[in-house]
Design an enzyme around this catalytic site. Structure first.
Site, PDB file in Angstrom:
ATOM      1  N   CYS A   1       5.702   6.002   4.934  1.00 37.77           N
ATOM      2  CA  CYS A   1       4.590   5.205   4.394  1.00 37.77           C
ATOM      3  C   CYS A   1       3.867   5.876   3.232  1.00 37.77           C
ATOM      4  O   CYS A   1       2.930   5.308   2.682  1.00 37.77           O
ATOM      5  CB  CYS A   1       3.608   4.835   5.493  1.00 37.77           C
ATOM      6  SG  CYS A   1       4.333   3.694   6.699  1.00 37.77           S
TER       7      CYS A   1
ATOM      8  N   HIS B   1       4.973   0.337  -0.332  1.00 33.53           N
ATOM      9  CA  HIS B   1       5.704  -0.659   0.455  1.00 33.53           C
ATOM     10  C   HIS B   1       4.745  -1.794   0.807  1.00 33.53           C
ATOM     11  O   HIS B   1       3.542  -1.686   0.575  1.00 33.53           O
ATOM     12  CB  HIS B   1       6.299  -0.022   1.720  1.00 33.53           C
ATOM     13  CG  HIS B   1       5.264   0.508   2.661  1.00 33.53           C
ATOM     14  ND1 HIS B   1       4.533   1.660   2.405  1.00 33.53           N
ATOM     15  CD2 HIS B   1       4.813   0.027   3.839  1.00 33.53           C
ATOM     16  CE1 HIS B   1       3.691   1.873   3.406  1.00 33.53           C
ATOM     17  NE2 HIS B   1       3.837   0.889   4.286  1.00 33.53           N
TER      18      HIS B   1
ATOM     19  N   HIS C   1       3.649  -5.364   3.450  1.00 37.23           N
ATOM     20  CA  HIS C   1       3.628  -5.962   4.787  1.00 37.23           C
ATOM     21  C   HIS C   1       3.245  -7.432   4.691  1.00 37.23           C
ATOM     22  O   HIS C   1       2.529  -7.842   3.777  1.00 37.23           O
ATOM     23  CB  HIS C   1       2.588  -5.265   5.678  1.00 37.23           C
ATOM     24  CG  HIS C   1       2.873  -3.834   5.933  1.00 37.23           C
ATOM     25  ND1 HIS C   1       3.875  -3.401   6.770  1.00 37.23           N
ATOM     26  CD2 HIS C   1       2.279  -2.705   5.446  1.00 37.23           C
ATOM     27  CE1 HIS C   1       3.889  -2.080   6.801  1.00 37.23           C
ATOM     28  NE2 HIS C   1       2.926  -1.633   6.000  1.00 37.23           N
TER      29      HIS C   1
ATOM     30  N   HIS D   1       0.847  -1.195   0.000  1.00 40.13           N
ATOM     31  CA  HIS D   1       0.000   0.000   0.000  1.00 40.13           C
ATOM     32  C   HIS D   1       0.877   1.238   0.000  1.00 40.13           C
ATOM     33  O   HIS D   1       2.091   1.160   0.135  1.00 40.13           O
ATOM     34  CB  HIS D   1      -0.977   0.003   1.182  1.00 40.13           C
ATOM     35  CG  HIS D   1      -0.351   0.163   2.532  1.00 40.13           C
ATOM     36  ND1 HIS D   1      -1.054   0.585   3.628  1.00 40.13           N
ATOM     37  CD2 HIS D   1       0.909  -0.038   2.989  1.00 40.13           C
ATOM     38  CE1 HIS D   1      -0.264   0.635   4.691  1.00 40.13           C
ATOM     39  NE2 HIS D   1       0.933   0.248   4.327  1.00 40.13           N
TER      40      HIS D   1
ATOM     41  N   GLU E   1       0.338  -5.354  11.278  1.00 37.79           N
ATOM     42  CA  GLU E   1       1.024  -4.849  10.095  1.00 37.79           C
ATOM     43  C   GLU E   1       2.521  -5.140  10.156  1.00 37.79           C
ATOM     44  O   GLU E   1       3.130  -5.503   9.157  1.00 37.79           O
ATOM     45  CB  GLU E   1       0.773  -3.337  10.007  1.00 37.79           C
ATOM     46  CG  GLU E   1       1.303  -2.690   8.769  1.00 37.79           C
ATOM     47  CD  GLU E   1       0.923  -1.226   8.687  1.00 37.79           C
ATOM     48  OE1 GLU E   1      -0.210  -0.933   8.292  1.00 37.79           O
ATOM     49  OE2 GLU E   1       1.773  -0.387   9.021  1.00 37.79           O
TER      50      GLU E   1
ATOM     51  N   HIS F   1      -1.340 -10.606  -1.925  1.00 42.77           N
ATOM     52  CA  HIS F   1      -0.495 -10.190  -3.053  1.00 42.77           C
ATOM     53  C   HIS F   1      -1.182  -9.126  -3.912  1.00 42.77           C
ATOM     54  O   HIS F   1      -1.233  -9.223  -5.126  1.00 42.77           O
ATOM     55  CB  HIS F   1      -0.026 -11.393  -3.873  1.00 42.77           C
ATOM     56  CG  HIS F   1       0.995 -12.197  -3.142  1.00 42.77           C
ATOM     57  ND1 HIS F   1       0.658 -13.139  -2.200  1.00 42.77           N
ATOM     58  CD2 HIS F   1       2.343 -12.172  -3.182  1.00 42.77           C
ATOM     59  CE1 HIS F   1       1.759 -13.675  -1.704  1.00 42.77           C
ATOM     60  NE2 HIS F   1       2.807 -13.094  -2.276  1.00 42.77           N
TER      61      HIS F   1
END
Length: 150
Positions: A25, A29, A31, A16, A136, A75
């Protein structure tokens, strides 16, 4: 009747970017998310019922969560569809990438609210969603409780 909470853990990978954010952020990137889904209900008390003694079969929870959350999320890259990221999203989609444009900022807090709404609609009527926990990173997570959201 005695109430019992049942929890199942799920894992998925997703990316996201937080449009307009003033930290790292804001960049795309990813998680390794962990999602704990907890439901509450009374065990079935019918010796002739195939699931006698269960609140709900863990496999049934797995099927519901996989269908309405994991299948779309794993994904995938999440973008705020109300941001300029929608242009990048369309380019990525055209190249075959999995991208979901959301009507909100794709933070853990907003994702967990969305997940709660989806699950509440699809759970059997004899159980209730009790809580969700969306982790996260190793040290950061958001939690949603039904009791906080009447």
């Amino acid at each position: 009747m005695t109430k019992i909470r049942i929890t199942k853990k799920f894992e998925f990978e997703a990316g996201h970017a937080l449009y307009g954010y003033d930290g790292k952020c804001k960049n795309i990137h990813g998680h390794s998310y962990k999602l704990w889904v907890t439901v509450i209900g009374s065990p079935i008390e019918n010796p002739e019922h195939v699931k006698n003694g269960m609140v709900i079969d863990f496999g049934d929870i797995k099927d519901i969560v996989n269908e309405y959350i994991i299948k779309e999320s794993d994904h995938t890259i999440f973008f705020n569809g109300n941001s300029p990221h929608h242009k990048l999203a369309e380019e990525l989609k055209a190249e075959g990438h999995r991208v979901v444009l959301l009507p909100y900022q794709p933070t853990s807090e907003m994702l967990i609210i969305d997940f709660a709404k989806r699950l509440q609609v699809h759970l059997p009527n004899y159980i209730s969603l009790y809580s969700l926990r969306l982790q996260e990173t190793e040290s950061s997570f958001a939690e949603w409780y039904a009791s906080d959201n009447p």
